[in-house]
Motif scaffolding. Structure first.
Motif, mmCIF file in Angstrom:
data_model
loop_
_atom_site.group_PDB
_atom_site.id
_atom_site.type_symbol
_atom_site.label_atom_id
_atom_site.label_comp_id
_atom_site.label_asym_id
_atom_site.label_seq_id
_atom_site.Cartn_x
_atom_site.Cartn_y
_atom_site.Cartn_z
ATOM 1 N N VAL A 118 -1.331 -2.240 -9.590
ATOM 2 C CA VAL A 118 -0.923 -3.583 -10.000
ATOM 3 C C VAL A 118 -2.038 -4.568 -9.668
ATOM 4 O O VAL A 118 -2.616 -4.524 -8.573
ATOM 5 C CB VAL A 118 0.384 -4.009 -9.292
ATOM 6 C CG1 VAL A 118 0.758 -5.438 -9.683
ATOM 7 C CG2 VAL A 118 1.524 -3.055 -9.644
ATOM 8 N N ILE A 119 -2.360 -5.423 -10.630
ATOM 9 C CA ILE A 119 -3.318 -6.500 -10.393
ATOM 10 C C ILE A 119 -2.681 -7.813 -10.837
ATOM 11 O O ILE A 119 -1.603 -7.822 -11.452
ATOM 12 C CB ILE A 119 -4.639 -6.270 -11.162
ATOM 13 C CG1 ILE A 119 -4.381 -6.254 -12.677
ATOM 14 C CG2 ILE A 119 -5.321 -4.986 -10.705
ATOM 15 C CD1 ILE A 119 -5.650 -6.216 -13.506
ATOM 16 N N LEU A 120 -3.335 -8.927 -10.523
ATOM 17 C CA LEU A 120 -2.862 -10.242 -10.943
ATOM 18 C C LEU A 120 -3.688 -10.746 -12.120
ATOM 19 O O LEU A 120 -4.899 -10.529 -12.180
ATOM 20 C CB LEU A 120 -2.946 -11.236 -9.787
ATOM 21 C CG LEU A 120 -2.037 -10.982 -8.586
ATOM 22 C CD1 LEU A 120 -2.199 -12.093 -7.557
ATOM 23 C CD2 LEU A 120 -0.583 -10.855 -8.995
ATOM 24 N N MET A 121 -3.012 -11.431 -13.030
ATOM 25 C CA MET A 121 -3.664 -12.034 -14.192
ATOM 26 C C MET A 121 -3.146 -13.462 -14.353
ATOM 27 O O MET A 121 -2.051 -13.786 -13.887
ATOM 28 C CB MET A 121 -3.352 -11.228 -15.455
ATOM 29 C CG MET A 121 -3.931 -9.820 -15.468
ATOM 30 S SD MET A 121 -5.717 -9.810 -15.768
ATOM 31 C CE MET A 121 -5.735 -10.197 -17.523
ATOM 32 N N PRO A 122 -3.914 -14.339 -15.006
ATOM 33 C CA PRO A 122 -3.416 -15.695 -15.253
ATOM 34 C C PRO A 122 -2.129 -15.680 -16.065
ATOM 35 O O PRO A 122 -1.956 -14.850 -16.967
ATOM 36 C CB PRO A 122 -4.553 -16.349 -16.041
ATOM 37 C CG PRO A 122 -5.769 -15.574 -15.663
ATOM 38 C CD PRO A 122 -5.297 -14.168 -15.469
ATOM 39 N N GLY A 123 -1.215 -16.603 -15.729
ATOM 40 C CA GLY A 123 0.045 -16.708 -16.441
ATOM 41 C C GLY A 123 -0.102 -17.572 -17.684
ATOM 42 O O GLY A 123 -1.216 -17.790 -18.183
ATOM 43 N N LEU A 181 0.374 -4.161 -14.866
ATOM 44 C CA LEU A 181 0.266 -2.751 -14.504
ATOM 45 C C LEU A 181 -0.914 -2.117 -15.228
ATOM 46 O O LEU A 181 -1.087 -2.294 -16.436
ATOM 47 C CB LEU A 181 1.562 -2.027 -14.883
ATOM 48 C CG LEU A 181 1.776 -0.620 -14.317
ATOM 49 C CD1 LEU A 181 1.930 -0.680 -12.809
ATOM 50 C CD2 LEU A 181 3.027 0.004 -14.949
ATOM 51 N N ILE A 182 -1.751 -1.371 -14.490
ATOM 52 C CA ILE A 182 -2.867 -0.632 -15.088
ATOM 53 C C ILE A 182 -2.782 0.819 -14.657
ATOM 54 O O ILE A 182 -2.224 1.138 -13.605
ATOM 55 C CB ILE A 182 -4.238 -1.230 -14.697
ATOM 56 C CG1 ILE A 182 -4.424 -1.169 -13.163
ATOM 57 C CG2 ILE A 182 -4.378 -2.659 -15.191
ATOM 58 C CD1 ILE A 182 -5.805 -1.620 -12.706
ATOM 59 N N ASP A 183 -3.319 1.709 -15.481
ATOM 60 C CA ASP A 183 -3.285 3.132 -15.133
ATOM 61 C C ASP A 183 -4.521 3.508 -14.331
ATOM 62 O O ASP A 183 -5.348 2.664 -13.980
ATOM 63 C CB ASP A 183 -3.139 3.997 -16.385
ATOM 64 C CG ASP A 183 -4.314 3.838 -17.342
ATOM 65 O OD1 ASP A 183 -5.400 3.389 -16.904
ATOM 66 O OD2 ASP A 183 -4.160 4.166 -18.545
ATOM 67 N N GLN A 184 -4.671 4.810 -14.047
ATOM 68 C CA GLN A 184 -5.743 5.268 -13.174
ATOM 69 C C GLN A 184 -7.130 5.090 -13.786
ATOM 70 O O GLN A 184 -8.142 5.128 -13.089
ATOM 71 C CB GLN A 184 -5.521 6.739 -12.814
ATOM 72 C CG GLN A 184 -5.386 7.659 -14.022
ATOM 73 C CD GLN A 184 -4.986 9.062 -13.633
ATOM 74 O OE1 GLN A 184 -5.191 9.484 -12.497
ATOM 75 N NE2 GLN A 184 -4.402 9.815 -14.552
ATOM 76 N N GLN A 208 -0.846 -5.380 -3.402
ATOM 77 C CA GLN A 208 0.074 -4.575 -2.608
ATOM 78 C C GLN A 208 1.369 -5.343 -2.340
ATOM 79 O O GLN A 208 1.588 -5.891 -1.276
ATOM 80 C CB GLN A 208 -0.582 -4.163 -1.285
ATOM 81 C CG GLN A 208 -1.718 -3.184 -1.410
ATOM 82 C CD GLN A 208 -1.278 -1.859 -1.987
ATOM 83 O OE1 GLN A 208 -0.479 -1.150 -1.397
ATOM 84 N NE2 GLN A 208 -1.784 -1.526 -3.153
ATOM 85 N N GLY A 209 2.224 -5.399 -3.334
ATOM 86 C CA GLY A 209 3.549 -5.971 -3.148
ATOM 87 C C GLY A 209 3.579 -7.491 -3.183
ATOM 88 O O GLY A 209 2.551 -8.163 -3.123
ATOM 89 N N GLY A 210 4.796 -8.029 -3.259
ATOM 90 C CA GLY A 210 5.000 -9.466 -3.264
ATOM 91 C C GLY A 210 4.979 -10.046 -4.666
ATOM 92 O O GLY A 210 4.364 -9.490 -5.581
ATOM 93 N N PRO A 211 5.667 -11.188 -4.855
ATOM 94 C CA PRO A 211 5.667 -11.830 -6.171
ATOM 95 C C PRO A 211 4.286 -12.368 -6.522
ATOM 96 O O PRO A 211 3.470 -12.648 -5.637
ATOM 97 C CB PRO A 211 6.686 -12.968 -6.006
ATOM 98 C CG PRO A 211 6.694 -13.260 -4.529
ATOM 99 C CD PRO A 211 6.451 -11.951 -3.855
ATOM 100 N N ALA A 212 4.030 -12.534 -7.806
ATOM 101 C CA ALA A 212 2.717 -13.017 -8.245
ATOM 102 C C ALA A 212 2.502 -14.461 -7.833
ATOM 103 O O ALA A 212 1.407 -14.842 -7.420
ATOM 104 C CB ALA A 212 2.598 -12.875 -9.757
ATOM 105 N N GLY A 213 3.543 -15.286 -7.916
ATOM 106 C CA GLY A 213 3.393 -16.708 -7.627
ATOM 107 C C GLY A 213 3.292 -17.511 -8.906
ATOM 108 O O GLY A 213 2.971 -16.984 -9.983
ATOM 109 N N TYR A 214 3.532 -18.808 -8.802
ATOM 110 C CA TYR A 214 3.507 -19.675 -9.978
ATOM 111 C C TYR A 214 2.112 -19.689 -10.599
ATOM 112 O O TYR A 214 1.100 -19.821 -9.905
ATOM 113 C CB TYR A 214 3.921 -21.090 -9.582
ATOM 114 C CG TYR A 214 4.117 -22.019 -10.769
ATOM 115 C CD1 TYR A 214 5.308 -22.008 -11.471
ATOM 116 C CD2 TYR A 214 3.101 -22.870 -11.183
ATOM 117 C CE1 TYR A 214 5.497 -22.843 -12.576
ATOM 118 C CE2 TYR A 214 3.277 -23.705 -12.280
ATOM 119 C CZ TYR A 214 4.477 -23.681 -12.970
ATOM 120 O OH TYR A 214 4.655 -24.504 -14.062
#
Length: 519
Positions: free
Chosen positions: A205-210, A181-184, A169-175
């Protein structure tokens, strides 16, 4: 009637008006257009001439802060230079959803006091000052504020539900992390770059390894802290020496390293509500029990064992010190540095903060005395203070002289140094000392002369030597009030808008223009 006939038989408007429109989010892309159309229809039916528009697009109505359009409108009204008699607004909620209904009434009263009427075009009552309109208006204002409160509660509940489902829910991912982005259906649609947002309500929106290199550096930070005993400031120095920058392409600092070491997103946890800022009110750091958390929501890039080891080490160094321990730490710091100051205490790794000493001993001076340090011996600090006391009146004199040279009038209060320019607005000049931390970062604290209530505060930001001006911030009280703040080398647009390399803009505000008298 609002019209009269000229000699040629055409109708001429005798009332001039401005329209004020506001939309609260970018998703309401047609909101201001719809408001403007309704206002224009209202004006045409009554023969009112609209001469210009004041608009706040994508701005919340909870407060006047940030609403440049409304601020400028109120400023024009208060200056007595308004060339209109009516302000046309779509409805009461567009004027604002102020949580205090009296605040909404206050801004309308400012206009009324200057002989200018605020008219709500879509409301079912005439704003004519009658008892009925006054009662209905009060109810409508309260309803506008209540709508925001109810909406805030519903939005918060919805966000908590999405957090528990594992969505960001918002905010930068971070280093070391990236937003994806994923759909429904849960299918991946692509990576979101910095500044990009989803366009469909059903997307999540989810987080993934960079990149592998960033993941390696994150784990290197943990290894340095756990196995080598390297603290945050030294880790920042190592990363900067290697040419590694943060996710914002900035040098590392003690704070950015600490954030990597303490944020649970690096072990895949989705955490929300650590800080509350509901309805644009005070920022509140919430207790741990109020956090909303979904564990293992994302793929971890740091082993859980390493993360929780770091948390234990940080808690251990932050344990509650006894008075004797506080004094002993302060004595050791004094012996190693030869002097003490709040800046030195706060930037030394392993030292309790200055607030801890003030809370325990009543003041820093008493703590200093307990270790045999006399603050008067901090000659460098005293020398800077002495120079600042000489510099301040010099800048004021130069400003007065420059304004007089361009035909302006200045009056100075000798007891406060408050400048009255052309008897139209007041200016207070404050100096902001440059503080350089051991990490190399620079900070400037801006303090307002709140008791003087100036219209504009000129904050002179000094260079590292605190011997000359670096730049200037022209801060109107309408936008900043009396609350101080801290500036860094790079600041947000809300501050940079008011930054200038010199005082030419202030001089331009003070310059007088001769107007030839008509023959």
């Amino acid at each position: 009637m609002a019209q009269q006939h000229d000699g040629g038989g055409t109708q001429k408007s005798i009332f001039k008006a401005v329209k004020y429109v506001r939309m609260s989010t970018e998703h309401q892309q047609y909101s201001t257009e719809n408001q403007a159309d309704k206002i224009t229809e209202y004006a045409e039916r009554r023969g009112i001439e609209i001469i210009r528009t004041y608009a706040d697009e994508g701005k919340s109505g909870l407060r006047i802060e940030g609403r440049v359009g409304l601020q400028e409108l109120i400023r024009v009204v208060e200056s007595g230079q308004a060339d209109f008699q009516i302000i046309l607004v779509y409805d009461i909620s567009r004027w604002g959803r102020f949580q205090d209904a009296d605040e909404s009434a206050y801004y309308e009263y400012i206009c009324k006091r200057k002989g200018i009427t605020v008219t709500y075009c879509a409301e079912q009552f005439e704003n004519d000052g009658s008892p009925v309109s006054t009662i209905v208006k009060g109810v409508k204002r309260a309803m506008a504020g209540e709508y925001s409160r109810e909406l805030s509660t519903k939005v918060f509940a919805g966000q908590c539900r999405l957090i528990e489902l594992g969505y960001r829910q918002g905010g930068p991912a971070g280093y070391g992390l990236r937003r994806v982005l994923i759909d429904q259906t849960g299918s991946m649609k692509g990576e979101l770059s910095r500044g990009e947002h989803k366009s469909l309500q059903t997307d999540r929106v989810i987080l993934m390894p960079g990149p592998d290199e960033e993941v390696r550096i994150v784990n290197q930070i943990y290894d340095w802290f756990i196995n080598d005993g390297v603290l945050e400031a030294e880790i920042a120095k190592r990363l900067n020496a290697q040419g590694v920058t943060t996710d914002l392409d900035r040098p590392w600092t003690r704070a950015t390293v600490h954030q990597v070491l303490t944020n649970e997103k690096y072990i895949g946890n989705n955490v929300y509500n650590r800080i509350s800022f509901k309805l644009k009110k005070h920022r509140v750091v919430n207790d741990h029990q109020m956090w909303i958390k979904k564990e293992s929501a994302f793929e971890a890039i740091v082993p859980g064992e390493a993360f929780y080891t770091v948390q234990g080490m940080i808690r251990a160094r932050n344990h509650r010190f006894t008075d004797e321990e506080l004094i002993e730490k302060l004595r050791s710091l004094y012996q190693s540095r030869g002097l003490l100051s709040g800046l030195i205490i706060n930037e030394t790794e392993g030292m309790p903060s200055t607030s801890a000493y003030i809370h325990r001993f009543g003041s820093l001076t008493r703590a200093y005395q307990a270790v045999g340090f006399n603050p008067d011996r901090d000659y460098r600090y005293l020398e800077v203070n002495r120079f600042l006391r000489q510099m301040h009146p010099q800048i004021i004199r130069e400003t007065e002289q420059k304004i007089r040279e361009i035909g302006g009038l200045t009056e100075r209060d000798n007891s406060t140094d408050l400048l009255n320019i052309n008897r139209e607005f007041t200016v207070s000049i404050v100096l902001s000392r440059c503080q350089v931390y051991e990490t190399g970062t620079r900070r400037w604290k801006v303090r307002f002369d709140s008791s003087l209530q100036p219209d504009i505060t000129v904050a002179v930001r000094l260079d590292e030597s605190n011997q000359s001006a670096l730049d200037y911030y022209l801060l109107p009280s309408l936008d900043f009030g009396n609350k101080g703040f801290t500036l860094a080398d790079r600041n947000g647009i809300e501050f940079e808008t008011y930054r200038f390399e010199n005082l030419d803009y202030l001089y331009g505000m003070a310059e007088r223009t001769r107007v030839r008298r008509a023959a």
